[in-house]
Design an enzyme around this catalytic site. Structure first.
Site, PDB file in Angstrom:
ATOM      1  N   ARG A   1      -6.580  10.258   0.043  1.00 32.60           N
ATOM      2  CA  ARG A   1      -6.398  10.713  -1.345  1.00 32.60           C
ATOM      3  C   ARG A   1      -7.747  10.802  -2.054  1.00 32.60           C
ATOM      4  O   ARG A   1      -7.986  11.723  -2.828  1.00 32.60           O
ATOM      5  CB  ARG A   1      -5.440   9.783  -2.093  1.00 32.60           C
ATOM      6  CG  ARG A   1      -3.982  10.061  -1.752  1.00 32.60           C
ATOM      7  CD  ARG A   1      -3.051   9.012  -2.317  1.00 32.60           C
ATOM      8  NE  ARG A   1      -3.181   7.755  -1.613  1.00 32.60           N
ATOM      9  CZ  ARG A   1      -3.291   6.563  -2.190  1.00 32.60           C
ATOM     10  NH1 ARG A   1      -3.269   6.461  -3.493  1.00 32.60           N
ATOM     11  NH2 ARG A   1      -3.389   5.473  -1.457  1.00 32.60           N
TER      12      ARG A   1
ATOM     13  N   HIS B   1       0.873  -1.182   0.000  1.00 41.78           N
ATOM     14  CA  HIS B   1       0.000   0.000   0.000  1.00 41.78           C
ATOM     15  C   HIS B   1       0.903   1.222   0.000  1.00 41.78           C
ATOM     16  O   HIS B   1       1.886   1.263   0.731  1.00 41.78           O
ATOM     17  CB  HIS B   1      -0.875  -0.034   1.256  1.00 41.78           C
ATOM     18  CG  HIS B   1      -2.017   0.935   1.233  1.00 41.78           C
ATOM     19  ND1 HIS B   1      -1.826   2.294   1.303  1.00 41.78           N
ATOM     20  CD2 HIS B   1      -3.357   0.744   1.142  1.00 41.78           C
ATOM     21  CE1 HIS B   1      -3.007   2.898   1.263  1.00 41.78           C
ATOM     22  NE2 HIS B   1      -3.953   1.974   1.165  1.00 41.78           N
TER      23      HIS B   1
END
Ligand code: FAD
Length: 636
Positions: free
Chosen positions: A275, A255
């Protein structure tokens, strides 16, 4: 001295995360006596830690969404290595499973019109993740547990006891699957499972013709990881030892955003929702570097300037997506490179900032766990400034080879669902696709196990008492090893080896070195010593986990050395390109005479009607000339 207790069930589900609970609920609903086993406390699984949401094409926020677009995004994200049938079932059935969860009591965030709200995430064309703030997994587990209790209450009324048909065995670790023959034997079937109770050290034998593996991931084999202590690849190793096969273990997801500081929390996840909700990535020079890393295969879909990317948040119809929302493998490699080039943050990551995009109260509303996590662990206020983040080992795409419709492995009676199963996510999983995967394939596994049992009739596989005795003796052996080593030291060496030599960027000679190191560690792990006795003894528990960690690490390293291309969660410095020829092969791992064997197996092809979802130019980036549809076909 440990006591041994025997139990008999129709279906034993190993794992009480989303996949395990959904499988157990289904098996019980089909009228089967079912046991659910969890290594940690009931309710503590990775599913509970899931933050961002569950992907399903409900079309609540953008009505243009459809299962076919979800399918296309999933195949793109997996770089065309997904099992197409699994990706199709997942995209089609995810909306129904989310609505079912709501019907069972899940309280999702709402749109202004009162429908289940959906958020943006990397690789998803439309807002698609049903969520509850950044605590979606908690709500999913709460709802599934509530459903378990509901079923138990009904059983109490009907059978006089709440656990008559569905019983939870918490803090119980399964160390071996039981068979009614030799592993790999032609007629060998599952006969149950063997394990121990963590608190007492007593042994449990589960006699059951059907076992569902739902044990989650393998992240603890790596030093920097978002995974917690239980994730030592037990299900993957149990499957191998029982004669089942694993698929594509080289695909491990790093990740892009884990915490990098302070050292004690390195690896803890920073959700992609940061994000998705507008957070941007910058290097030490203040540059929004993701614009430099948009690969050719995605160039048409991502913005080329900050202005275009920022416009997308308010008006997605007429702007392309910000490059921070590229699939995870792309973002993780970009961050890795920025740090390597000397443009990293003070603690070896990059900066992720949502404070300039959203007002403080909105951040507190949408990302409460992230705010709390950074405030408590790093003394950083994410409403006022950036976080420092870097890649962390998060998820394994590889897993047990299963039949897409039923979850059946190659061993009769053995099923697998959730993260432990392979195929669904190809070479890279899209965020949010795990939670929906658990519900879709957990249910299918429960149905698969129930129908396998119906096919058996009254006849049941037998459990051999000698085997039970041997397994008990093997589990207790670490107490007898006088000169054995400390398990924590060995665990640390496995983790360091995998992190340094089979990590985010891989090289042939380094992986050979990793395999040599793992081979040497085999002998040391075989002689590992446990101190004290069997009563609540985490050191002893680790001696038993090490065997699994080692086997799974070897599976990852062998497959990663074999695949000579870069794709999704497998990046080779010495073979940086994606190869259409390599895409055609799954790598299948099995265990024979205690050694891992590897063979190539053709990947299922996309059905023509699903192939039509992609234009020929895009297909040309992934498929061989031979696989491409005729050039005069009109593009769908
Ligand atoms: P898990 O939920 O991991 O459960 C595994 C179960 O197996 C546990 O009960 C464990 O105790 C048990 N077990 C393991 N070994 C044994 C054994 N030997 N004996 C008995 N029991 C055993 N995915 C998304 O889609 N959206 C997200 O927003 C998201 N956020 C995430 C955030 C974090 C921090 C992490 C770590 C993961 C996240 N993921 C997310 C991924 C997703 O949560 C996992 O892939 C998923 O929950 C796995 O579910 P599972 O049911 O397969 O296994």
């Amino acid at each position: 001295m440990s006591e041994t207790t025997r139990h008999s069930y129709d279906v034993v589900v190993i794992g009480a995360g989303g996949a395990g609970l959904r499988a157990a609920i289904e098996a019980r609903q089909q009228g089967k006596r079912t046991a659910v086993i969890s290594k940690s406390l009931f309710g503590k699984a990775h599913t509970v830690m899931a933050e961002g949401g569950a992907a399903a094409a409900l079309g609540n926020v953008n009505s243009s969404d459809h299962w076919k677009i979800h399918f296309r995004d999933t195949i793109r994200g997996g770089k065309f290595m997904n099992n197409p049938r699994m990706a199709e079932l997942h995209a089609k059935e995810a909306p129904e499973r989310i609505l079912e969860l709501e019907y069972w009591g899940a309280l999702f965030d709402r749109t202004p019109q009162g429908r289940i709200s959906q958020r943006n995430f990397g690789g998803h064309e439309y807002p698609r993740l049903a969520h509850v703030g950044d605590r979606t997994g908690l709500e999913m587990i709460r709802t599934l547990q509530q459903r378990v209790v509901q079923l138990q209450q009904a059983d109490a009324a009907e059978f006089g006891h709440p656990e008559a048909m569905l019983k939870v065995f918490a803090e119980t670790t399964v160390t071996e699957l039981l068979l009614d023959g030799e592993p790999g034997g032609e007629d060998t079937r599952i006969a149950g499972a063997f394990g121990y109770v963590r608190e007492t050290g007593d042994y449990l034998v589960f006699e059951a013709p059907a076992v569902v593996l739902a044990t989650g991931g393998i992240g603890r084999s790596f030093k920097v990881t978002s995974n917690s202590w239980e994730y030592t690849g037990d299900g993957h190793a149990l499957a191998l030892r029982a004669g089942a096969t694993l698929l594509n273990m080289e695909f491990v997801q790093f990740h892009p955003t884990g915490m990098v500081w302070p050292p004690s929390v390195k690896g803890i996840l920073v959700t992609e929702s940061v994000r998705g909700d507008g957070g941007v990535l910058r290097n030490s020079e203040g540059r929004r570097f993701m614009f430099d890393y948009v690969p050719d295969v995605f160039r048409d879909h991502y913005a080329e300037s900050e202005e275009e990317a920022d416009g997308w948040y308010a008006d997605p119809a007429s702007h392309r997506r910000p490059p921070e929302l590229l699939p995870r493998d792309e973002v993780a490699r970009a961050i890795n490179n920025e740090v390597k080039q000397g443009r990293g943050s003070p603690h070896g990551g990059v900066f992720l900032d949502v404070s300039t995009r959203l007002p403080a109260e909105e951040i507190m509303r949408r990302l409460p766990s992230m705010h709390h996590q950074f405030k408590e662990l790093a003394d950083v206020d994410i409403t006022a400034g950036p976080m420092e983040v870097g890649p962390t080992c998060h998820y394994v795409m590889g897993g047990v080879e299963v039949d897409p419709d039923t979850g059946a492995s190659l061993v009769p009676g053995l099923f697998a669902a959730g993260e432990v199963a392979g195929g669904m996510h190809g070479s890279n999983r899209l965020g949010g696709n795990s939670l929906s995967d658990l519900l879709v394939f957990g249910r299918r596994c429960g149905l698969g196990a129930a129908s396998y049992l119906d096919g058996l009739g009254e006849e049941r596989p037998a459990v051999d008492s000698d085997v039970i005795e041997r397994l008990g003796a093997e589990a207790a052996a670490p107490f007898e090893h006088e000169a054995g080593e400390n398990p924590y030291q060995l665990q640390q060496e496995i983790q360091q080896t995998m992190n340094d030599l089979v990590g985010i960027i891989r090289r042939g000679p380094e992986m050979e070195q990793a395999l040599e190191s793992l081979d040497k560690l085999r002998e040391r792990v075989a002689g590992v010593r446990a101190e004290g006795d069997t009563v609540y003894n985490p050191g002893w528990h680790l001696t038993l986990d090490l065997r699994n960690m080692l086997l799974v690490s070897e599976a990852v390293a062998r497959a990663a050395l074999e695949r000579q291309e870069s794709r999704g969660g497998h990046t080779r410095d010495d073979h940086p390109a994606m190869s259409a020829e390599w895409r055609r092969s799954n790598l299948v791992l099995s265990l024979r005479e205690d050694r891992i064997r590897l063979r190539r197996q053709p990947l299922d092809t996309l059905r023509p009607d699903l192939m039509e979802l992609f234009d020929r130019e895009e297909l040309g980036k992934y498929l061989t000339e031979e696989e491409l549809p005729p050039a005069d076909r009109s593009d769908g």
